[in-house]
Scaffold this active site. Structure first.
Site, PDB file in Angstrom:
ATOM      1  N   HIS A 173     -50.128  17.212  21.581  1.00 23.23           N
ATOM      2  CA  HIS A 173     -51.036  17.909  22.483  1.00 23.23           C
ATOM      3  C   HIS A 173     -52.444  17.922  21.887  1.00 23.23           C
ATOM      4  O   HIS A 173     -52.625  18.260  20.722  1.00 23.23           O
ATOM      5  CB  HIS A 173     -50.555  19.336  22.748  1.00 23.23           C
ATOM      6  N   PRO A 174     -53.458  17.570  22.689  1.00 20.47           N
ATOM      7  CA  PRO A 174     -54.822  17.427  22.171  1.00 20.47           C
ATOM      8  C   PRO A 174     -55.642  18.717  22.115  1.00 20.47           C
ATOM      9  O   PRO A 174     -56.816  18.687  21.750  1.00 20.47           O
ATOM     10  CB  PRO A 174     -55.453  16.458  23.180  1.00 20.47           C
ATOM     11  N   CYS A 175     -55.041  19.858  22.406  1.00 17.27           N
ATOM     12  CA  CYS A 175     -55.833  21.072  22.574  1.00 17.27           C
ATOM     13  C   CYS A 175     -56.588  21.495  21.314  1.00 17.27           C
ATOM     14  O   CYS A 175     -57.659  22.078  21.423  1.00 17.27           O
ATOM     15  CB  CYS A 175     -54.982  22.214  23.107  1.00 17.27           C
ATOM     16  N   HIS A 176     -56.079  21.214  20.131  1.00 15.90           N
ATOM     17  CA  HIS A 176     -56.771  21.624  18.900  1.00 15.90           C
ATOM     18  C   HIS A 176     -57.522  20.471  18.241  1.00 15.90           C
ATOM     19  O   HIS A 176     -58.217  20.680  17.249  1.00 15.90           O
ATOM     20  CB  HIS A 176     -55.773  22.216  17.910  1.00 15.90           C
TER      21      HIS A 176
END
Length: 167
Positions: free
Chosen positions: A127-130
């Site tokens: 997941h690219p959120c951070h």
């Protein structure tokens, strides 16, 4: 701290530079450009690795793909792993193989299996959120954002990143 974001053009420039080094050291990353849709360009590597699955060593085929995440403006990492009989490993197998010291729920918030935005098939995707926040802290020290990005995640995914990329 501000979030980091790349344009699709900056991403393509970075993957081209990364693949140049890969070609020099025979690391087998290949670029796939989509000229009229630059944001759909990506790099890909296939390899074989030995993993401990269900208490035995198993030779597995692995495919790594780094693509541009248009929503977040960052590189995104996806992969698939097949066992020697050609079956795709399950998300639970992936969690056990990578043996990251986090809870199951935390793992599933980092790596999920979903339809790949470029290929329309299931892939495991980090997941690219951070990613933007992490890269923002390192961008001033980075020669190539793809190398920096991979250096952050390779310990998690058992992908060797030769030192020549950092030279």
């Amino acid at each position: 701290m501000d979030e980091f974001a790349l344009t699709a053009e900056e991403f393509v420039t970075s993957i081209k530079a990364f693949v140049e080094v890969s070609d020099e050291i025979n690391d087998d990353w290949r670029i796939h450009e989509r000229g009229d849709e630059i944001h759909k360009s990506y790099i890909r590597k296939e390899s074989f690795i030995t993993l401990e699955l269900h208490d035995e060593s198993t030779l597995c085929k692995v495919e790594y793909v780094i693509f541009y995440n248009l929503s977040y403006g960052v590189p995104s990492f996806s992969f698939n792993i097949w066992n020697s009989s050609g079956s795709l490993l399950s998300l639970e197998d992936i969690r056990q193989v990578f043996s990251i010291n986090i809870t199951r729920e935390e793992f599933y918030s980092v790596i999920t299996q979903q339809e790949h935005p470029l290929f329309g098939r299931p892939y495991f995707i980090m997941h690219p959120c951070h990613t933007g926040r992490l890269l923002a802290q390192l961008k001033s020290k980075s020669k190539n954002i793809i190398v920096t990005f991979l250096s952050l995640i390779t310990p998690l995914i058992k992908l060797e990143l030769p030192l020549e990329y950092g030279l």
